[in-house]
Design an enzyme around this catalytic site. Structure first.
Site, mmCIF file in Angstrom:
data_model
loop_
_atom_site.group_PDB
_atom_site.id
_atom_site.type_symbol
_atom_site.label_atom_id
_atom_site.label_comp_id
_atom_site.label_asym_id
_atom_site.label_seq_id
_atom_site.Cartn_x
_atom_site.Cartn_y
_atom_site.Cartn_z
ATOM 1 N N ASP A 1 8.290 3.589 -9.830
ATOM 2 C CA ASP A 1 7.475 4.791 -9.725
ATOM 3 C C ASP A 1 8.299 5.948 -9.137
ATOM 4 O OD1 ASP A 1 4.661 5.779 -9.828
ATOM 5 O OD2 ASP A 1 4.914 6.006 -7.664
ATOM 6 N N GLU B 1 10.259 5.584 -14.139
ATOM 7 C CA GLU B 1 9.412 6.740 -14.374
ATOM 8 C C GLU B 1 10.184 7.942 -13.847
ATOM 9 O OE1 GLU B 1 5.232 8.887 -13.165
ATOM 10 O OE2 GLU B 1 6.438 7.896 -11.674
HETATM 11 C C1 GLC Z 1 3.315 8.071 -10.367
HETATM 12 C C2 GLC Z 1 2.167 7.296 -10.961
HETATM 13 C C3 GLC Z 1 0.870 7.956 -10.587
HETATM 14 C C4 GLC Z 1 0.745 8.013 -9.091
HETATM 15 C C5 GLC Z 1 1.982 8.651 -8.463
HETATM 16 C C6 GLC Z 1 2.009 8.437 -6.986
HETATM 17 O O1 GLC Z 1 3.422 9.334 -10.903
HETATM 18 O O2 GLC Z 1 2.324 7.174 -12.347
HETATM 19 O O3 GLC Z 1 -0.233 7.300 -11.149
HETATM 20 O O4 GLC Z 1 -0.385 8.750 -8.719
HETATM 21 O O5 GLC Z 1 3.184 8.124 -8.977
HETATM 22 O O6 GLC Z 1 2.398 7.105 -6.703
#
Ligand code: GLC
Ligand code: CA
Length: 552
Positions: free
Chosen positions: A201, A242
């Site tokens: 993440d 991500e």
């Molecule tokens: C990422 C996740 C999202 C979350 C954020 C904070 O962007 O995809 O769903 O709210 O991180 O952890």
């Protein structure tokens, strides 16, 4: 040739345990339930499951606010259930990826509680503090409109703490070597319990220099440390990042020699893909594909349509973004954070089956590994009455039984969609399973074919000129085999003419999905009539790639 890189030709399916299926009737999905649906996922052809966070959490950001990295939230089951689950996946040849959310913790995490209450605690330096309110406190919010600042005052610590996301998610001080060691320990723990890797993440924020007045600087070497540790522990394990970053930094994440993270989501292509589908203009998509083309041979893109967040359109030009809003999310309530659309895929296309197939066919044939979102295989809808991203996180619709067969409780964790054209009475797995023409059965067939076309995951791609911007024609070559995919982005039929350079074999294009093959004229020119939103997958020359494999 050895094919150990499983993620190069995988089909990833992402789901949240909480909303998949509830076995014990308390209204919350659980591992017991999920285990009963593994045959469903295997039958669809899924080769890896990505689980959203399931660790103990106050659940103020759907589990992305973790209060214990080494456990399973009791609402979903126990660590024992988790191991049964990974074992059940392994028995069926499916791998498991889990979310690794280590940019921040929940404010309820004992580390943060110790850090705020005791300045002498070793945990104090696990977070980012400032005595005075930093000048940039009102800048850099990830959730504009909902989140007011990136620094909050803590009355117990008598200091300000940094939070890139919501205020209840204090950022970890990821440049602290102890925090880094803890991140490795967390990875090692879950690897030991049977996972094959992590969807990491918020990677750009993890590696960014943090703190009041910190200069913009990324510590990319951290990525190598994570990756090396992981592969020492478990050779096949991967990290899927991500990282919604500009194409010119992609190689920093993969590493020039593929020594950093193995996979990244291709956000650049995702946004331009929606633009192409909104306007029937493939040119910006072609540009995005070119910009993200070069990557080390062992690296891979994750290609997706929708995920659990909003469809982020922040990288499009303002005019392009407006065009996507107008086509797929015109109502302000369909939009989110001034940059995206929060709807599910099917309602964006008014449930139009032709457009859904086109979108999935595109996703499956873009360079990379497809990542599907639960419920999209049956065309589930959204509930715009729910706040923020929750609208697209409603429970899976299994059948026409009460609450879609998700739970026997009358209090599901989120309301099941039960009205209108996307209600479970109309959209559910049980009905679609029985109907040979359903979206679910189409999905199963296209996934099967995608796995039989490894050229897409492994090969090199080029564009074939179809002579018009509303048709995207791409060709993949790998081990002297060639596949050709064509997509008509527009609502009108289109006739295209083109030739392919591939020796004598260029004369025959064998359709991989139906029986209308194409034979060229004497000069090698093919003419194909595509119906509105039509698509074709062909193998050039038609032989299966194995038969032509050059001996090594
Ligand atoms: C990422 C996740 C999202 C979350 C954020 C904070 O962007 O995809 O769903 O709210 O991180 O952890
Ligand atoms: Ca339950």
């Amino acid at each position: 040739m050895i094919n150990d890189l499983w993620y190069k030709n995988a089909v990833i399916y992402c789901l949240s345990v909480a909303t998949f299926i509830d076995a014990n009737g308390d209204g919350i999905g659980d591992f017991q339930g999920l285990m009963q649906r593994l045959d469903y996922l295997q039958g669809m052809g899924v080769t890896a499951i990505w689980l959203m966070p399931f660790q103990p959490s106050p659940m103020r950001d759907d589990g992305y606010d973790i209060s214990d990295y080494y456990g399973v939230d009791p609402r979903y089951g126990t660590l024992g259930d988790f191991v049964e689950f990974t074992h059940g996946c392994r028995q069926r040849g499916m791998r498991v990826l889990i979310d690794l959310v280590v940019n921040h913790t929940s404010e309820q995490h004992p580390w943060f509680q110790a850090a705020r209450s005791d300045p002498e605690s070793k945990y104090r330096d696990w977070y980012i503090w400032s005595k005075k309110k930093p000048k940039d406190a009102a800048k850099g919010m990830v959730f504009p409109g909902v989140q007011k600042s990136t620094w909050n005052h803590d009355s117990v610590a008598h200091a300000w703490y940094f939070h890139r996301f919501y205020e209840f998610q204090p950022d970890l001080n990821t440049s602290n070597p102890e925090v880094q060691a803890e991140i490795l320990k967390i990875m090692g723990f879950w690897i030991q319990l049977g996972v094959s890797g992590f969807r990491m993440d918020a990677v750009p924020f993890i590696i960014a220099a943090k703190g009041a007045g910190a200069k913009i600087q990324e510590h990319y070497n951290m990525l190598r440390t994570f990756r090396e540790f992981l592969t020492w522990r478990e050779g096949e394990a991967i990290i899927l990042a991500e990282a919604n970053v500009l194409p010119n930094t992609d190689m920093k994440y993969f590493g020039a020699f593929g020594e950093r993270l193995q996979m990244m989501f291709n956000f650049e292509v995702n946004q331009h893909l929606f633009y192409a589908m909104a306007t029937s203009d493939s040119r910006p998509l072609v540009k995005a594909l070119r910009a993200t083309k070069s990557r080390p041979a062992t690296s891979q893109w994750g290609q997706f349509l929708r995920n659990h967040d909003e469809l982020d359109l922040g990288r499009l030009e303002p005019k392009q973004r407006q065009a996507v809003f107008a086509a797929f999310g015109p109502d302000p309530n369909m939009q989110l954070y001034n940059r995206g659309i929060r709807r599910r895929l099917s309602p964006m296309f008014q449930g139009d089956r032709r457009r859904l197939e086109l979108a999935y066919s595109l996703m499956m044939t873009l360079p990379g590994t497809p990542v599907l979102r639960y419920g999209d295989e049956i065309g589930m809808g959204d509930n715009l009455a729910l706040p923020e991203r929750n609208c697209a996180r409603t429970p899976m619709q299994w059948s026409t039984e009460p609450n879609a067969g998700f739970t026997i409780s009358d209090k599901p964790i989120l309301p099941v969609i039960s009205e209108g054209p996307y209600g479970f009475q109309h959209i559910n797995v049980a009905d679609q399973r029985r109907d040979p023409h359903s979206l679910l059965n189409w999905m199963e067939r296209i996934i099967r074919m995608r796995k039989e076309v490894p050229e897409i995951g492994w090969g090199d791609f080029s564009f074939v000129s179809a002579g018009r911007p509303d048709v995207l024609a791409m060709r993949y070559t790998w081990r002297n085999n060639s596949v050709f995919c064509v997509h008509n982005l527009c609502p009108e039929p289109r006739e295209i003419h083109f030739s392919i350079d591939h020796g004598e074999e260029r004369r025959v294009l064998v359709n991989l999905l139906s029986d209308d093959h194409s034979e060229s004229d004497a000069r090698g020119r093919h003419s194909i009539l595509l119906e509105p939103y039509g698509y074709r997958w062909y193998r050039v020359g038609g032989l299966d790639y194995l038969l032509k494999r050059t001996p090594v």
